[in-house]
Design a protein around this motif. Sequence first.
Motif, short mmCIF file in Angstrom:
data_model
loop_
_atom_site.label_atom_id
_atom_site.label_comp_id
_atom_site.label_asym_id
_atom_site.label_seq_id
_atom_site.Cartn_x
_atom_site.Cartn_y
_atom_site.Cartn_z
N ALA A 199 0.83 -1.21 0.00
CA ALA A 199 0.00 0.00 0.00
C ALA A 199 0.85 1.25 0.00
N ARG A 200 0.19 2.37 -0.25
CA ARG A 200 0.86 3.67 -0.29
C ARG A 200 0.18 4.63 0.67
N PRO A 201 0.82 5.76 0.97
CA PRO A 201 0.14 6.77 1.80
C PRO A 201 -1.21 7.14 1.21
N GLY A 202 -2.20 7.24 2.10
CA GLY A 202 -3.56 7.56 1.68
C GLY A 202 -4.43 6.35 1.46
N ASP A 203 -3.83 5.16 1.30
CA ASP A 203 -4.63 3.95 1.08
C ASP A 203 -5.35 3.54 2.37
N VAL A 204 -6.42 2.78 2.18
CA VAL A 204 -7.24 2.31 3.29
C VAL A 204 -6.82 0.89 3.67
N ILE A 205 -6.62 0.67 4.97
CA ILE A 205 -6.26 -0.65 5.50
C ILE A 205 -7.34 -1.06 6.49
N ALA A 206 -8.00 -2.19 6.23
CA ALA A 206 -9.01 -2.69 7.17
C ALA A 206 -8.32 -3.39 8.33
N VAL A 207 -8.71 -3.03 9.55
CA VAL A 207 -8.14 -3.62 10.75
C VAL A 207 -9.27 -4.06 11.68
N GLU A 208 -8.93 -4.90 12.63
CA GLU A 208 -9.90 -5.31 13.64
C GLU A 208 -10.21 -4.15 14.58
N SER A 209 -11.36 -4.22 15.21
CA SER A 209 -11.70 -3.22 16.22
C SER A 209 -12.35 -3.93 17.40
N PRO A 210 -11.68 -3.94 18.57
CA PRO A 210 -10.44 -3.24 18.89
C PRO A 210 -9.23 -3.93 18.23
N THR A 211 -8.13 -3.17 18.16
CA THR A 211 -6.90 -3.72 17.61
C THR A 211 -5.71 -3.21 18.40
N TYR A 212 -4.59 -3.86 18.23
CA TYR A 212 -3.37 -3.46 18.94
C TYR A 212 -3.00 -2.03 18.54
N TYR A 213 -2.81 -1.19 19.54
CA TYR A 213 -2.55 0.23 19.25
C TYR A 213 -1.26 0.44 18.49
N GLY A 214 -0.31 -0.48 18.61
CA GLY A 214 0.92 -0.35 17.84
C GLY A 214 0.67 -0.40 16.34
N LEU A 215 -0.33 -1.17 15.91
CA LEU A 215 -0.68 -1.21 14.49
C LEU A 215 -1.24 0.14 14.04
N LEU A 216 -2.06 0.76 14.88
CA LEU A 216 -2.59 2.09 14.54
C LEU A 216 -1.47 3.11 14.42
#
Length: 495
Positions: A199-216
């Motif tokens: 991916a590149r800056p601006g792209d959308v990444i689907a993550v779990e919620s809640p998720t590990y804050y380090g990923l955010l």
Amino acid sequence: MDSAPLYRQLAQHYRHAIEAGTLKPGDRVPSVRTLMELHGVSLSTALQACRQMESDGLLEARPRSGYFVRPPARAPHKPLAPIAEPAATLPDPAQYVGIHERISAITARGRQRPVAVNFAGACAAPSLYPAQALRDAAARALRRHPQLFGTAADAGGHPAFRAVLARHALLSRITVAPEDILVTHGCTEALNLALRAVARPGDVIAVESPTYYGLLQILESLGMRALETPSSPQTGISLEALELAAQTYDNIRAVVVVPNLQNPLGCIMPDDNKARLVAWCAQRDIALVEDDCFSALADGDTPPAALKSWDRDGGVIHCASLHKTLAPGMRLGWIAAGRWQARVEMLKYSQSRPNELLAQMALADYMGSGAFERHLRRLREQLRGQRAQVAQAIAADFPAGTRASDPHGGLHLWVELPGPVSSEAVFDEALKAGIRVVPGVMFSNSNRFDHFLRLNCGMPFSPEIERALRELAAVAARLAGKPPRGARAGARAAG
């Protein structure tokens, strides 16, 4: 005549001794060799008896010391209610933004006060890792390779280390060649590389919620947008919510999940869901990034299957680490990037160059022996007992309305506080008492988890841990305007 197996008869003999008070909490039980001599049994029988008593919660194994009688478990309490299942709703577009800046402020506040008990960690206690064995392995590596520090590191990682990682991956049903493994500086670098590759800056990444804050934090640092997707405390990311998101947003470049012992929920995704998720991403040509830091800590002798085991076209990027399971101080991870492997290798070389060799050689030596699997069995069993004791303390002392996860492995409990209690307020009040926790607000860009806490159960249960949990319960009760359960029980007894 007792028809039970001999090892069970032996375990029952010592159970009676513990129940009668002949052996008290903290006492060392006879060694395996002594049991063989005293009772005329084989090594296998003596070991089975000890493991049976350990499984029953009567004994605890201490590295290089033997088996000791555990403190008695609390009287049984009404179990905590499970965390509720989320609705499969469309993620809020407002959650596209990067990590909320208050997370950095929370982390900074946590460093400003001395801490006596830390429930915020993501590792077990140092005593639960094989530090001496790893030191010995490092010393052997230096003796065998006296010019090691003057030798350039292998580009993808030390061959012996990559080979042993590939062999252990088979336990998770992953078939990968050693040369398709790239050694990284922990799982954090592996995730960075994976996301930069797809991916590149601006792209959308689907993550779990809640998720590990380090990923955010990683996504924010890369200029990517996190699309939080509801996740179940029992089964992981909602495939229905993910489908709704894909129908609305046509620029999802990757899905990042922790399928086994998700952080912070602790859930293990069922195999059917794993297969469906891999197929769903493949059909839409969406990269699937798997964070696999915790699966070796799942209860049982065989880790749950990895998403990568269903991968047929190289669309799953598997990221893993030994940070939680073996050597927190070494920060060693790895990545198998499928069809993005060449790009990941280029990014790794341009970003940080190869990892140093000594740690890789030491771990290759240790993991290549049976000692590694024995360590994991001991660690899993110890963590299982510690989680149970923390859960019992929560059930006994936290205010009514408290709920908690019931993970089948791992280091953490995810605790839902009653009513309007703010986890950030609990965090600040607990710090005053020298106790550190992780507030739920850190696991999402929204306020959705403001009344949750993640508690680490990696420390051996002790009077100090028990006192800290009672203090934490008292803080939650004050903020909820309710008495702690223990206080109510005490009032009933006094009445």
